[in-house]
Design a protein around this motif. Structure first.
Motif, PDB file in Angstrom:
ATOM      1  N   ASN A  90       3.994  61.049 -16.383  1.00  0.00           N
ATOM      2  CA  ASN A  90       5.340  61.334 -15.899  1.00  0.00           C
ATOM      3  C   ASN A  90       6.222  61.630 -17.113  1.00  0.00           C
ATOM      4  OD1 ASN A  90       8.048  61.075 -15.000  1.00  0.00           O
ATOM      5  ND2 ASN A  90       7.493  59.573 -13.444  1.00  0.00           N
ATOM      6  N   ASP A  94      13.098  59.562 -15.685  1.00  0.00           N
ATOM      7  CA  ASP A  94      13.056  58.152 -15.292  1.00  0.00           C
ATOM      8  C   ASP A  94      12.822  57.310 -16.551  1.00  0.00           C
ATOM      9  OD1 ASP A  94      12.467  56.376 -12.578  1.00  0.00           O
ATOM     10  OD2 ASP A  94      11.505  55.595 -14.383  1.00  0.00           O
ATOM     11  N   LYS A  95      13.682  56.337 -16.789  1.00  0.00           N
ATOM     12  CA  LYS A  95      13.605  55.568 -18.030  1.00  0.00           C
ATOM     13  C   LYS A  95      12.493  54.531 -18.024  1.00  0.00           C
ATOM     14  CE  LYS A  95      18.358  56.258 -19.535  1.00  0.00           C
ATOM     15  NZ  LYS A  95      19.617  55.641 -20.018  1.00  0.00           N
ATOM     16  N   THR A  96      11.971  54.213 -16.854  1.00  0.00           N
ATOM     17  CA  THR A  96      10.881  53.246 -16.765  1.00  0.00           C
ATOM     18  C   THR A  96       9.526  53.936 -16.701  1.00  0.00           C
ATOM     19  OG1 THR A  96      12.307  51.667 -15.624  1.00  0.00           O
ATOM     20  CG2 THR A  96       9.928  51.336 -15.430  1.00  0.00           C
ATOM     21  N   ASP A  97       9.405  54.908 -15.813  1.00  0.00           N
ATOM     22  CA  ASP A  97       8.110  55.553 -15.590  1.00  0.00           C
ATOM     23  C   ASP A  97       7.946  56.861 -16.360  1.00  0.00           C
ATOM     24  OD1 ASP A  97       7.441  53.514 -13.783  1.00  0.00           O
ATOM     25  OD2 ASP A  97       8.443  54.565 -12.140  1.00  0.00           O
ATOM     26  N   GLY A 101      14.084  57.499 -21.660  1.00  0.00           N
ATOM     27  CA  GLY A 101      14.589  56.706 -22.770  1.00  0.00           C
ATOM     28  C   GLY A 101      14.222  57.259 -24.137  1.00  0.00           C
ATOM     29  N   TRP A 102      13.520  58.384 -24.166  1.00  0.00           N
ATOM     30  CA  TRP A 102      13.089  58.953 -25.443  1.00  0.00           C
ATOM     31  C   TRP A 102      14.240  59.657 -26.152  1.00  0.00           C
ATOM     32  CZ3 TRP A 102       7.681  61.636 -25.710  1.00  0.00           C
ATOM     33  CH2 TRP A 102       6.685  60.747 -25.267  1.00  0.00           C
ATOM     34  N   ALA A 153      10.748  58.563 -10.029  1.00  0.00           N
ATOM     35  CA  ALA A 153      10.072  57.277 -10.171  1.00  0.00           C
ATOM     36  C   ALA A 153       8.577  57.419  -9.864  1.00  0.00           C
ATOM     37  CB  ALA A 153      10.704  56.249  -9.230  1.00  0.00           C
ATOM     38  N   LYS A 155       4.867  55.816 -11.935  1.00  0.00           N
ATOM     39  CA  LYS A 155       4.081  55.971 -13.152  1.00  0.00           C
ATOM     40  C   LYS A 155       2.744  56.614 -12.834  1.00  0.00           C
ATOM     41  CE  LYS A 155       2.706  53.314 -17.244  1.00  0.00           C
ATOM     42  NZ  LYS A 155       3.557  54.103 -18.142  1.00  0.00           N
TER      43      LYS A 155
END
Length: 308
Positions: A90, A94-97, A101-102, A153, A155
């Protein structure tokens, strides 16, 4: 007996030195500060061009999606190879999956060095061996464009690899052999600008050599047969020779190559098929000048006999 003991100790010491040397040489290498400074803040308008040239949606978008759905980069596409099954991750916002956040530096290290934000090697199923030829500023532009795309969302599954291919550290030694920012085809001084522009698109973001160039036993590209065609990565069928050599596209004009990239129709009025269908959709999103440059490059490279 003393001689045998000494030889045994020497063998152990040499083995230890070799192991330490291999561990040091295989360490993930990140970009230096000077290169990272060239990444910049990025321009999303320019980044969209790199997105389509790089074919990001072909692996990371939902299979069979059309229109805006192609921009939902949830991953999950499986590439079944002799080394195991690689699964595209992914890369949505999405900051989790995903990779929301990169930073731009994280993306640059991934694309140009094949190194994750956590410091691990990526497998070269992610075509960083080609992306390594890209300008850092283009990666910065791509990062800015990716920031405009939706977060999705979910992963993607992990790769399914057996021993020894599940040991990522060994990829550092593979990189020593095959990871380089140098062009695959060298041209003489005075080569037309459009040919050089085509080389950049084909050898870098377009990563055409990843499929069209044959590989050796450990998955490295045989650059001496650059774009000569290859057995498909999944082991079924062949990817065609796109040089002017045997079974290649020597009979195609530059205009016919550019038209194929735009429309998917060959000079014989056949239509694009297989995995090239997605690639052609991406190429159609480029400018006429970009497609003409790609065509000029393909007509200028050395001819090779079929590579499979």
């Amino acid at each position: 007996m003393r001689i045998l003991a000494k030889l045994a100790v020497a063998a152990v010491l040499l083995g230890g030195v070799a192991a330490v040397g291999g561990w040091v040489l295989s360490a993930p290498q990140r970009l230096d500060a000077e290169t990272l400074a060239q990444v910049g803040t990025g321009d999303p308008a320019r980044g969209e061009r790199i997105f389509w040239a790089g074919g990001c949606t072909s692996c990371h978008g939902k299979p069979g999606s059309e229109g805006d759905a192609r921009l939902q980069l949830a991953g999950g596409v499986e590439l079944k190879t002799p080394f195991g099954i690689f699964v595209a991750p992914n890369i949505s916002q999405d900051k989790t999956d995903g990779i929301g956040g990169w930073s731009a530096a994280d993306l640059a290290n991934a694309m140009l060095k094949g190194v994750s934000p956590g410091g691990s090697h990526y497998y070269p199923a992610f075509p960083y061996a080609s992306y390594a030829r890209m300008k850092p500023s283009d990666v910065g532009d791509l990062h800015a464009y990716l920031k405009t795309l939706p977060a999705v969302a979910g992963k993607a599954a992990d790769h399914k690899l057996g021993f020894p291919f599940n040991i990522r550290r060994g990829l550092g030694l593979w990189k020593l052999l095959y990871l380089s920012g140098q062009p695959a085809v060298a041209f003489a001084e005075g080569t037309p600008d459009n040919v050089l522009a085509g080389r950049y698109l084909v050898e870098g973001p377009g990563h055409c050599g990843e499929c069209h160039t044959p590989r050796d036993l450990i998955g490295g590209p045989k650059t001496g047969a650059w774009l000569a065609g290859a057995v498909a990565a999944e082991g079924q069928g062949n990817v065609p020779n796109i040089t002017a050599g045997e079974g290649g596209i020597g009979g195609w004009s530059e205009g016919e190559i550019a038209y194929f990239l735009e429309t998917g129709f060959t000079p014989d009025f056949d239509s694009v098929g297989g995995s090239m269908t997605e690639v052609q959709k991406n190429m159609a999103r480029l400018t006429p000048e970009d497609r003409a440059a790609i065509a000029a490059y393909l007509k200028a490279i050395p001819a090779h006999p079929r590579g499979y």
